[in-house]
Enzyme design. Structure first.
Site, mmCIF file in Angstrom:
data_model
loop_
_atom_site.group_PDB
_atom_site.id
_atom_site.type_symbol
_atom_site.label_atom_id
_atom_site.label_comp_id
_atom_site.label_asym_id
_atom_site.label_seq_id
_atom_site.Cartn_x
_atom_site.Cartn_y
_atom_site.Cartn_z
ATOM 1 N N PRO A 201 -55.605 1.997 -15.661
ATOM 2 C CA PRO A 201 -54.496 2.436 -16.517
ATOM 3 C C PRO A 201 -53.249 1.655 -16.146
ATOM 4 O O PRO A 201 -52.925 1.517 -14.963
ATOM 5 C CB PRO A 201 -54.344 3.919 -16.162
ATOM 6 C CG PRO A 201 -54.822 4.009 -14.747
ATOM 7 C CD PRO A 201 -55.924 2.977 -14.614
ATOM 8 N N GLU B 236 -49.370 1.604 -17.449
ATOM 9 C CA GLU B 236 -48.325 2.117 -18.314
ATOM 10 C C GLU B 236 -47.454 0.983 -18.841
ATOM 11 O O GLU B 236 -46.993 0.123 -18.082
ATOM 12 C CB GLU B 236 -47.461 3.121 -17.541
ATOM 13 C CG GLU B 236 -46.214 3.584 -18.254
ATOM 14 C CD GLU B 236 -46.525 4.415 -19.497
ATOM 15 O OE1 GLU B 236 -45.596 4.640 -20.285
ATOM 16 O OE2 GLU B 236 -47.686 4.838 -19.666
ATOM 17 N N GLN C 51 -55.969 9.807 -18.785
ATOM 18 C CA GLN C 51 -55.228 10.135 -17.572
ATOM 19 C C GLN C 51 -54.059 11.067 -17.880
ATOM 20 O O GLN C 51 -53.307 10.843 -18.825
ATOM 21 C CB GLN C 51 -54.703 8.874 -16.893
ATOM 22 C CG GLN C 51 -54.062 9.155 -15.531
ATOM 23 C CD GLN C 51 -53.594 7.897 -14.829
ATOM 24 O OE1 GLN C 51 -52.517 7.403 -15.141
ATOM 25 N NE2 GLN C 51 -54.380 7.400 -13.885
ATOM 26 N N CYS D 295 -48.513 6.506 -9.662
ATOM 27 C CA CYS D 295 -47.479 5.751 -10.379
ATOM 28 C C CYS D 295 -46.226 5.611 -9.525
ATOM 29 O O CYS D 295 -45.676 6.611 -9.043
ATOM 30 C CB CYS D 295 -47.134 6.451 -11.691
ATOM 31 S SG CYS D 295 -45.885 5.565 -12.656
ATOM 32 N N LYS E 117 -56.437 9.288 -9.091
ATOM 33 C CA LYS E 117 -56.015 7.961 -8.645
ATOM 34 C C LYS E 117 -54.800 8.143 -7.744
ATOM 35 O O LYS E 117 -53.847 8.831 -8.107
ATOM 36 C CB LYS E 117 -55.671 7.062 -9.832
ATOM 37 C CG LYS E 117 -55.398 5.601 -9.458
ATOM 38 C CD LYS E 117 -55.352 4.727 -10.718
ATOM 39 C CE LYS E 117 -55.361 3.245 -10.364
ATOM 40 N NZ LYS E 117 -54.066 2.754 -9.881
ATOM 41 N N ASN F 47 -58.882 -0.559 -5.578
ATOM 42 C CA ASN F 47 -57.957 -1.051 -6.598
ATOM 43 C C ASN F 47 -56.777 -1.744 -5.922
ATOM 44 O O ASN F 47 -56.309 -1.291 -4.879
ATOM 45 C CB ASN F 47 -57.488 0.123 -7.469
ATOM 46 C CG ASN F 47 -56.395 -0.247 -8.467
ATOM 47 O OD1 ASN F 47 -55.348 0.373 -8.493
ATOM 48 N ND2 ASN F 47 -56.637 -1.248 -9.271
ATOM 49 N N GLY F 48 -56.332 -2.834 -6.530
ATOM 50 C CA GLY F 48 -55.129 -3.493 -6.055
ATOM 51 C C GLY F 48 -55.318 -4.947 -5.683
ATOM 52 O O GLY F 48 -56.158 -5.278 -4.847
ATOM 53 N N GLY G 223 -56.644 -4.153 -12.638
ATOM 54 C CA GLY G 223 -55.499 -3.929 -13.498
ATOM 55 C C GLY G 223 -54.906 -5.219 -14.021
ATOM 56 O O GLY G 223 -55.444 -5.855 -14.915
ATOM 57 N N ARG G 224 -53.786 -5.626 -13.411
ATOM 58 C CA ARG G 224 -53.063 -6.797 -13.932
ATOM 59 C C ARG G 224 -53.910 -8.064 -13.897
ATOM 60 O O ARG G 224 -53.739 -8.957 -14.726
ATOM 61 C CB ARG G 224 -51.774 -6.991 -13.139
ATOM 62 C CG ARG G 224 -50.751 -5.876 -13.345
ATOM 63 C CD ARG G 224 -49.574 -6.018 -12.406
ATOM 64 N NE ARG G 224 -50.013 -5.983 -11.017
ATOM 65 C CZ ARG G 224 -49.413 -6.626 -10.022
ATOM 66 N NH1 ARG G 224 -48.346 -7.374 -10.271
ATOM 67 N NH2 ARG G 224 -49.873 -6.539 -8.792
#
Length: 330
Positions: A13, A15, A74, A104, A145, A205-206, A229-230
């Site tokens: 996810p 945002e 989410q 977040c 998460k 993640n990351g 993600g990115r």
């Protein structure tokens, strides 16, 4: 979900970045086991159905993207009762799962005590999970998460254990604290400590931008499953590269394949935002793509000063037509 040698690969996810339009574009490329929506903010009220449809229209498609990738919705909030009520309503829409956001780092979220700020209170995390899990039918997964903490990692294990004991069927761990934001490095070795401390599956993640990053992340964390993600936005073919279905390293030919995706995104994003805001959405994606391709940096520089949607559309159509012409001649 399928289980391949690469383990599960999940679209994170994001945002303000990976809305349903970009989720559609990325999942059409293939390779994802599931994706997670942008967060739906819960704050002292029972949200109307239209809120979920606006942020995650995939729930009207059996909780799948148009390409068929399962979608988890989410929720973000800090009140156990209202999160439970909203989760119960959401469960009637048959999402692939419900995920709770404790990671977040955005100031607009954190100043109201949401997202990663909840990592200061493991007991509250436990109550939120227990309440939501009790409100949701057993066949719908409830996951969470989290980050490693707010300013340090001193409560990371307590938080993870509280979430697992509260009923989280899986934890996704972003391997940085809130204060670290998205600055490298990611502390994948901390994910290994969390994995050893909880009885539920953990997803790493990351800071996964390449096939090599993915391999190092799995080795350091001990997790077979990774959420990207990115890195997936910067290289739309990354998941297929990891699965061995595409060249392992990005090249110029890939950029030619990305151009029609940019045009498709540009045309679809007009259904998501007003025309005046569409250029900004495109520039955000291009800004990440230029990490991968010099051609993206050149296009970003050309588009950055343009705010006229008609001029941007013309430029994209010209580039796609030129790429198609080159493809026919090669």
């Amino acid at each position: 979900m399928r289980h391949l040698g690469a383990g599960q690969l999940l679209l994170a996810p994001m945002e303000g970045l990976a809305d349903y339009v970009l989720r559609d574009v990325l999942t059409r490329i293939g390779g994802y086991d599931a994706s997670v929506s942008e967060f739906v903010r819960v704050s002292g009220s029972l949200l109307p159905t239209r809120t979920y449809m606006r942020l995650c229209p995939e729930v009207a498609n059996g909780a799948h993207t148009p390409a068929g990738t399962p979608v988890v919705v989410q929720l973000l909030g800090s009140d156990p009762e209202w999160l439970g009520r909203n989760a119960a309503k959401l469960s009637a829409m048959a999402p692939h799962g419900i995920d709770l956001n404790f990671g977040c780092p955005a100031k607009t979220v954190n100043r109201h005590g949401g997202g990663a700020m909840l990592l200061a209170d493991p007991e509250l995390l436990n109550r939120i999970l227990r309440t939501v899990r009790a409100a949701v039918p057993a066949h719908i997964p409830v996951t969470a998460k989290m980050r490693l903490g707010i300013s340090d990692t001193s409560r990371a294990l307590d938080c993870a254990q509280s979430l697992a004991e509260g009923g989280a069927g899986r934890l996704v761990v972003h391997a940085r604290t809130k204060d670290e934001g998205y600055r490298p490095p990611a502390h994948w070795e901390w994910i290994a400590r969390i994995r050893e401390a909880v009885p539920v599956p953990v997803v790493a993640n990351g800071e996964v931008w390449s096939v090599a990053d993915w391999a190092r992340c799995r080795d350091a964390s001990g997790c077979p499953d990774v959420m990207i993600g990115r890195g997936a936005v910067a290289d739309p073919f990354l998941v297929r590269r990891i699965r061995g279905e595409h060249d392992p390293v990005p090249g110029p030919a890939d950029w030619q394949a990305v151009l029609p995706m940019l045009l498709a995104y540009w045309e679809a994003v007009h259904h998501r935002v007003l025309p005046i805001h569409a250029p900004g959405r495109l520039k955000v994606w291009l800004n990440l793509l230029r990490r991968t391709w010099p051609e993206a940096a050149e296009l970003y520089a050309r588009i950055r000063p343009i705010n006229d949607p008609a001029r941007i559309a013309q430029l994209l159509h010209e580039l796609v037509a030129e790429a198609a012409r080159r493809g026919r001649e090669s």
